[in-house]
Design a protein around this motif. Structure first.
Motif, PDB file in Angstrom:
ATOM      1  N   ILE A   1       4.229  10.502   3.789  1.00  0.00           N
ATOM      2  CA  ILE A   1       3.479   9.625   2.880  1.00  0.00           C
ATOM      3  C   ILE A   1       4.479   8.766   2.112  1.00  0.00           C
ATOM      4  O   ILE A   1       5.459   9.283   1.557  1.00  0.00           O
ATOM      5  CB  ILE A   1       2.613  10.444   1.901  1.00  0.00           C
ATOM      6  CG1 ILE A   1       1.581  11.262   2.679  1.00  0.00           C
ATOM      7  CG2 ILE A   1       1.908   9.528   0.898  1.00  0.00           C
ATOM      8  CD1 ILE A   1       0.748  12.194   1.813  1.00  0.00           C
ATOM      9  N   GLY A   2       4.242   7.472   2.093  1.00  0.00           N
ATOM     10  CA  GLY A   2       5.130   6.571   1.376  1.00  0.00           C
ATOM     11  C   GLY A   2       5.199   6.898  -0.106  1.00  0.00           C
ATOM     12  O   GLY A   2       4.292   7.519  -0.668  1.00  0.00           O
ATOM     13  N   ASP A   3       6.265   6.477  -0.765  1.00  0.00           N
ATOM     14  CA  ASP A   3       6.471   6.845  -2.166  1.00  0.00           C
ATOM     15  C   ASP A   3       7.247   5.751  -2.896  1.00  0.00           C
ATOM     16  O   ASP A   3       7.692   4.768  -2.298  1.00  0.00           O
ATOM     17  CB  ASP A   3       7.197   8.188  -2.265  1.00  0.00           C
ATOM     18  CG  ASP A   3       8.371   8.307  -1.296  1.00  0.00           C
ATOM     19  OD1 ASP A   3       9.164   7.341  -1.212  1.00  0.00           O
ATOM     20  OD2 ASP A   3       8.490   9.341  -0.613  1.00  0.00           O
ATOM     21  N   LEU A   4       7.388   5.943  -4.207  1.00  0.00           N
ATOM     22  CA  LEU A   4       8.050   4.924  -5.025  1.00  0.00           C
ATOM     23  C   LEU A   4       9.524   4.784  -4.683  1.00  0.00           C
ATOM     24  O   LEU A   4      10.072   3.674  -4.703  1.00  0.00           O
ATOM     25  CB  LEU A   4       7.871   5.261  -6.512  1.00  0.00           C
ATOM     26  CG  LEU A   4       6.442   5.197  -7.053  1.00  0.00           C
ATOM     27  CD1 LEU A   4       6.409   5.581  -8.524  1.00  0.00           C
ATOM     28  CD2 LEU A   4       5.840   3.803  -6.858  1.00  0.00           C
ATOM     29  N   GLN A   5      10.186   5.886  -4.374  1.00  0.00           N
ATOM     30  CA  GLN A   5      11.592   5.792  -4.004  1.00  0.00           C
ATOM     31  C   GLN A   5      11.752   5.012  -2.702  1.00  0.00           C
ATOM     32  O   GLN A   5      12.688   4.221  -2.545  1.00  0.00           O
ATOM     33  CB  GLN A   5      12.200   7.189  -3.855  1.00  0.00           C
ATOM     34  CG  GLN A   5      13.701   7.157  -3.626  1.00  0.00           C
ATOM     35  CD  GLN A   5      14.302   8.545  -3.494  1.00  0.00           C
ATOM     36  OE1 GLN A   5      13.723   9.534  -3.938  1.00  0.00           O
ATOM     37  NE2 GLN A   5      15.468   8.626  -2.853  1.00  0.00           N
ATOM     38  N   GLY A   6      10.822   5.212  -1.767  1.00  0.00           N
ATOM     39  CA  GLY A   6      10.854   4.444  -0.530  1.00  0.00           C
ATOM     40  C   GLY A   6      10.701   2.957  -0.789  1.00  0.00           C
ATOM     41  O   GLY A   6      11.390   2.131  -0.174  1.00  0.00           O
TER      42      GLY A   6
ATOM     43  N   TYR B   1       0.890  -1.159   0.000  1.00  0.00           N
ATOM     44  CA  TYR B   1       0.000   0.000   0.000  1.00  0.00           C
ATOM     45  C   TYR B   1       0.931   1.213   0.000  1.00  0.00           C
ATOM     46  O   TYR B   1       1.473   1.585   1.041  1.00  0.00           O
ATOM     47  CB  TYR B   1      -0.886  -0.044   1.250  1.00  0.00           C
ATOM     48  CG  TYR B   1      -2.099   0.842   1.195  1.00  0.00           C
ATOM     49  CD1 TYR B   1      -3.123   0.591   0.288  1.00  0.00           C
ATOM     50  CD2 TYR B   1      -2.219   1.927   2.059  1.00  0.00           C
ATOM     51  CE1 TYR B   1      -4.238   1.404   0.244  1.00  0.00           C
ATOM     52  CE2 TYR B   1      -3.330   2.741   2.012  1.00  0.00           C
ATOM     53  CZ  TYR B   1      -4.339   2.479   1.108  1.00  0.00           C
ATOM     54  OH  TYR B   1      -5.442   3.295   1.058  1.00  0.00           O
ATOM     55  N   PRO B   2       1.198   1.806  -1.178  1.00  0.00           N
ATOM     56  CA  PRO B   2       2.345   2.713  -1.332  1.00  0.00           C
ATOM     57  C   PRO B   2       2.449   3.830  -0.303  1.00  0.00           C
ATOM     58  O   PRO B   2       3.545   4.143   0.170  1.00  0.00           O
ATOM     59  CB  PRO B   2       2.148   3.265  -2.752  1.00  0.00           C
ATOM     60  CG  PRO B   2       1.449   2.172  -3.481  1.00  0.00           C
ATOM     61  CD  PRO B   2       0.501   1.591  -2.464  1.00  0.00           C
ATOM     62  N   ARG B   3       1.330   4.422   0.090  1.00  0.00           N
ATOM     63  CA  ARG B   3       1.411   5.557   1.007  1.00  0.00           C
ATOM     64  C   ARG B   3       1.810   5.130   2.423  1.00  0.00           C
ATOM     65  O   ARG B   3       2.113   5.990   3.259  1.00  0.00           O
ATOM     66  CB  ARG B   3       0.089   6.328   1.028  1.00  0.00           C
ATOM     67  CG  ARG B   3      -1.110   5.500   1.450  1.00  0.00           C
ATOM     68  CD  ARG B   3      -2.385   6.330   1.598  1.00  0.00           C
ATOM     69  NE  ARG B   3      -2.574   7.283   0.545  1.00  0.00           N
ATOM     70  CZ  ARG B   3      -2.869   8.570   0.753  1.00  0.00           C
ATOM     71  NH1 ARG B   3      -3.002   9.028   1.985  1.00  0.00           N
ATOM     72  NH2 ARG B   3      -3.033   9.392  -0.255  1.00  0.00           N
ATOM     73  N   SER B   4       1.815   3.824   2.679  1.00  0.00           N
ATOM     74  CA  SER B   4       2.099   3.354   4.035  1.00  0.00           C
ATOM     75  C   SER B   4       3.281   2.391   4.129  1.00  0.00           C
ATOM     76  O   SER B   4       3.530   1.839   5.191  1.00  0.00           O
ATOM     77  CB  SER B   4       0.854   2.659   4.613  1.00  0.00           C
ATOM     78  OG  SER B   4      -0.207   3.569   4.760  1.00  0.00           O
TER      79      SER B   4
END
Length: 547
Positions: free
Chosen positions: A35-40, A23-26
Motif C-alpha cells: 500500500i502506498g504511503d507518505l514516505q513513498g 491517490y496515496p495508496r497507489s
C-alpha cells in the motif's frame, strides 16, 4: 510545526496551475506492505518536479477504517498508520515546498466514518441528544418505524438510510453505510470543520480539495426524491444536492483561508449542472476553483469539446474565476481507455472483463492528442497519477480483488472504480513493477503495465511521459494558462484549430488526416501522428508557431 515556502505570489498561482493528483495508496510504497504511503510520495517528489507540475493534490490519508479507501474519516487530524505519521506528512510537505511544489489535501466534510468518535457517541446517546444532532438521525415510517424516513438512494447503491440493530432511529448516509452524513445545520459541526481547516493550514498546506461540496446541506424536511438517480449529473438535483445553503459555509471557509498568506485555495468537487450553477461555487468570496466534470466527460467529438470549452470559459468569466480542465480522476474510467471504446468518450461506471474492451492503442493515441487541447486552454489543469504515462484502465480484473463499495453494494451491477486505482508501474522488470520494495500490491497490476513503466518511458523520447514533460514546459514558457483562447476556422469540421497568444493548436477528431493550415510554421510539440508532410493523422494533436 508549520512549513512555509517562499513562492512568487505576484499572480495568484492557482489561476493557471497544473495540479497532479496522487491517490496515496497507489502512488509509491516505501515499506513493502503493498500500500502506498507518505514516505513513498516523499521519495518520488523529484519525479513530479521534473514533470513540470506546480502542485500536488493528495486524496485522503487520514485515520480511517478504509471502507471507502479513506473517504470514511475517523480522525481528521491524524494520519492513518497505513500511510505513516504526522511527522511523515511534515517531512513530505517540507520536501515538496523545497522543490517548489505546493500541497493540496482532501477534505471530506459531507460525512465521517461510523468509527469517528462523534458517531460512536451518537449511537451511545438517546434520540434528541446533542450527540445525535451532529448527524442526521430520524424516526422511521410505518407502524413501528420499520421503514426508512424517505426514499433517498445511496450513491453507492441501495438505500441511503440504515437502522442499527436495536435502534429506534435511522441515520442518513448518501454513500456507504459506514459513512454517516453530518448535520451541517448544527453550529458544532461548522465549528469543528473550521478548526480542522486551521489545523492543516497551520501545518503549511496550500489548499483543500473539498469532497462532495454540493451535498452538505439537504432540503428542509428531507422530502422524498422524485428523481430516481442517486447522484444527479443533469436536470433536477433533488433535495440532497446543490442546495443554496452550502454557499454560506464556503464563504465562511474563504474568510478563514484569507487570514493566511500564500494564496491558500479551495477546489470544489461539485457535480452540478448547468455551468452557471457550478460557477456560484467560485464567486469571489467562495472557492477559487471547481472541477469541470463536463470537460472530463467530453465525447471524442470536435463540436462537443468546443461547446464544453466555450460554456466553461463563459461561465467562469462571469465570476472572475479560472476554469479547470480535468481528463481523469480516481472516480472514473481513465480517459486513455474511454477514448478507445466504440463510443469514444462514453463514461462507463467501470469496465470489467464482461464489458466491451477498449482498443488500447487507439485510446492512447487519442489521449495523447487530447493533452494538446487540455494543456493549451487558459486556466488550471489537473493530471491524475499515471495519466502522464498514458496508463490505461485495468479492464479485466478478477472480481475477487475488488474493494470499491459500489461493486459490493450493487451486487456487481456497477463494476466500480478499482480499475483506475491500480498501483503505478515504476520499473518494468521489478516485482510489482517497482511500486515498492516487495512483490505486494493492494490491487493486482495487469501485465500490460510493464510497457508503461516510468523507467521504460524515461528512455523513450517519443513516450507519453516525454510528451507531457515537453508540453508542460511549453505551457509554462508561453504562459498558456494565463492566456486567452481564440477559435480559428478549422480545416475540417472534425478538427479544432485555436490560438493562445503566439501558440496554435490543431486536434484531429476525424478519421482522415488533416493538413496544417499554413506551411510557414515551427512545430513546438506533437503526438507521433504528424507526418513529414505536416499531415495530422486521426487522433493527433500538435502545437506550433507561425514563422
Amino acid at each position: 510545526m508549520g512549513s512555509q515556502a517562499i513562492f512568487n505570489v505576484k499572480d495568484e498561482w492557482w489561476r493557471s496551475a497544473v495540479i497532479y493528483q496522487i491517490y496515496p495508496r497507489s502512488f509509491a510504497d516505501a515499506n513493502g506492505d503493498g500500500i502506498g504511503d507518505l514516505q513513498g510520495i516523499t521519495e518520488r517528489l523529484p519525479y513530479l518536479a521534473s514533470l513540470g507540475v506546480d502542485a500536488v493534490w493528495l486524496s485522503p490519508f487520514y485515520k480511517s477504517p478504509q471502507a471507502d479507501a479513506g473517504y470514511d474519516v475517523a480522525d481528521y487530524r491524524q494520519v492513518d498508520p497505513l500511510f505513516g505519521t504526522l511527522d511523515d506528512f511534515d517531512a513530505m510537505l517540507n520536501k515538496a515546498h523545497g522543490l517548489g511544489l505546493r500541497i493540496i489535501v482532501d477534505l471530506v466534510p459531507n460525512h465521517s466514518s461510523d468509527e469517528h468518535e462523534w458517531f460512536q457517541a451518537a449511537l451511545a446517546s438517546p434520540p434528541g441528544s446533542p450527540e445525535r444532532e451532529r448527524y442526521i438521525f430520524r424516526d422511521g415510517k410505518g407502524e413501528h418505524g420499520e421503514l426508512p424516513p424517505n426514499n433517498w438512494k445511496s450513491v453507492f447503491g441501495g438505500g441511503a438510510w440504515t437502522r442499527p440493530e436495536g435502534e429506534q432511529q435511522w441515520y442518513l448516509h448518501l454513500f456507504d453505510t459506514k459513512q454517516p452524513d453530518f448535520n451541517w445545520n448544527n453550529p458544532e459541526v461548522r465549528d469543528e470543520f473550521t478548526s480542522v481547516l486551521r489545523f492543516w493550514l497551520d501545518r503549511g498546506v496550500d489548499g483543500f480539495r473539498v469532497d462532495v461540496a454540493h451535498g452538505l446541506i439537504k432540503k428542509e424536511g428531507l422530502p422524498d426524491c422524485s428523481v430516481q438517480q442517486a447522484m444527479i449529473e443533469g436536470g433536477d438535483p433533488g433535495p440532497m444536492w446543490d442546495q443554496d445553503g452550502v454557499h454560506d459555509i464556503y464563504k465562511q471557509w474563504r474568510s478563514v483561508l484569507d487570514e493566511y498568506d500564500g494564496d491558500r485555495m479551495m477546489v470544489a468537487e461539485a457535480w452540478v449542472v448547468p455551468q452557471e450553477r457550478l460557477a456560484r461555487y467560485i464567486r469571489s468570496d467562495e472557492m477559487q476553483q471547481a472541477f469541470n466534470f463536463e470537460y472530463l466527460g467530453s465525447q471524442w467529438n470536435a463540436r462537443d469539446v468546443r461547446k464544453v470549452v466555450d460554456d466553461s470559459l463563459a461561465q467562469t468569466a462571469l465570476v472572475g474565476a479560472p476554469t479547470t480542465w480535468v481528463m481523469s480522476n480516481h472516480d472514473g474510467v481513465r480517459h486513455a481507455s474511454r477514448f478507445g471504446l466504440s463510443t469514444p468518450g462514453y463514461r462507463p461506471k467501470g469496465i470489467s472483463a464482461k464489458d466491451e474492451q477498449p482498443d488500447e492503442a487507439l485510446g492512447l493515441e487519442r489521449a495523447r492528442g487530447f493533452a494538446f487541447m487540455t494543456f493549451f486552454l487558459p486556466g488550471s489543469a489537473y493530471i491524475y497519477q499515471g495519466e502522464e504515462l498514458g496508463l490505461p484502465e485495468h479492464t479485466n480484473m478478477d472480481d475477487k480483488y475488488r474493494q470499491d463499495p459500489t461493486f459490493w453494494r450493487t451486487k456487481g451491477e456497477e463494476v466500480g472504480r478499482d480499475g483506475c486505482r491500480v498501483p503505478l508501474p515504476w520499473q518494468a522488470d521489478a516485482p510489482a513493477f517497482g511500486f515498492g520494495p516487495s512483490d505486494k500490491s493492494w490491487l493486482p497490476q495487469p501485465p500490460n503495465f510493464a510497457r508503461y513503466a516510468v523507467d521504460v518511458e524515461e528512455k523513450d523520447s517519443d513516450s507519453t511521459l516525454a510528451l507531457y514533460r515537453r508540453v508542460l514546459a511549453l505551457r509554462a514558457e508561453y504562459r498558456l494558462g494565463k492566456g486567452e483562447l481564440e477559435w480559428l476556422e478549422s480545416p475540417t469540421p472534425d478538427a479544432l484549430l485555436a490560438r493562445n497568444g503566439d501558440v496554435y493548436t490543431l486536434l484531429n477528431f476525424g478519421a482522415e488526416p488533416v493538413a496544417l493550415p499554413w506551411s510557414d510554421v515551427e512545430i513546438l510539440a506533437s503526438s507521433k501522428a504528424l507526418s513529414a508532410h505536416q499531415q495530422l493523422q486521426s487522433g493527433g494533436g500538435v502545437w506550433f508557431k507561425r514563422l
